[in-house]
Design a protein around this motif. Structure first.
Motif, short mmCIF file in Angstrom:
data_model
loop_
_atom_site.label_atom_id
_atom_site.label_comp_id
_atom_site.label_asym_id
_atom_site.label_seq_id
_atom_site.Cartn_x
_atom_site.Cartn_y
_atom_site.Cartn_z
N UNK A 23 -3.76 -3.49 5.24
CA UNK A 23 -3.93 -2.32 4.38
C UNK A 23 -3.39 -2.59 2.98
N UNK A 24 -2.20 -3.17 2.90
CA UNK A 24 -1.61 -3.46 1.59
C UNK A 24 -2.50 -4.44 0.83
N UNK A 25 -3.04 -5.39 1.54
CA UNK A 25 -3.94 -6.38 0.93
C UNK A 25 -5.19 -5.68 0.39
N UNK A 26 -5.83 -4.87 1.23
CA UNK A 26 -7.10 -4.25 0.86
C UNK A 26 -6.96 -3.10 -0.14
N UNK A 27 -5.99 -2.24 0.07
CA UNK A 27 -5.85 -1.06 -0.79
C UNK A 27 -5.22 -1.35 -2.14
N UNK A 28 -4.24 -2.25 -2.15
CA UNK A 28 -3.45 -2.44 -3.36
C UNK A 28 -3.62 -3.82 -3.99
N UNK A 61 14.48 0.96 -0.67
CA UNK A 61 14.66 1.60 -1.97
C UNK A 61 13.85 2.88 -2.12
N UNK A 62 13.06 3.22 -1.10
CA UNK A 62 12.36 4.50 -1.08
C UNK A 62 11.14 4.62 -1.97
N UNK A 63 10.64 3.52 -2.48
CA UNK A 63 9.43 3.58 -3.32
C UNK A 63 8.19 3.72 -2.44
N UNK A 64 7.18 4.34 -2.98
CA UNK A 64 5.89 4.34 -2.29
C UNK A 64 5.28 2.96 -2.43
N UNK A 65 4.41 2.58 -1.53
CA UNK A 65 3.77 1.28 -1.62
C UNK A 65 2.93 1.20 -2.91
N UNK A 66 2.34 2.29 -3.30
CA UNK A 66 1.54 2.30 -4.53
C UNK A 66 2.41 1.94 -5.74
#
Length: 76
Positions: A23-28, A61-66
């Protein structure tokens, strides 16, 4: 020496589900693994380093993946 990893190895190494890696690969577009002759993803040491950094940003660190993906791109 440069090492290469398949998605199963990465998933175990980082304790990150393979579906999340895809998902991280494809979306971001945060990582771009090469494909072997059978079409399987092959990850580099740099991919592992980037995924580990993203995992640190999102889980600890609580960041969103975006947001984390954007920061990673800016750092490159």
């Amino acid at each position: 020496m440069r090492r290469l990893y398949n998605i199963k190895m990465i998933s175990k190494l980082l304790d990150l589900p393979a579906v999340t890696i895809r998902q991280w690969e494809n979306r971001y577009g945060v990582i771009e693994p090469v494909r072997d002759e059978n079409g399987h993803r092959i990850y580099s040491d740099q991919d592992v380093k980037d995924l580990r950094w993203l995992l640190e940003q999102t889980k600890h660190n609580g960041l969103s993946i975006k947001h984390a993906a954007k920061l990673l791109e800016e750092q490159r």
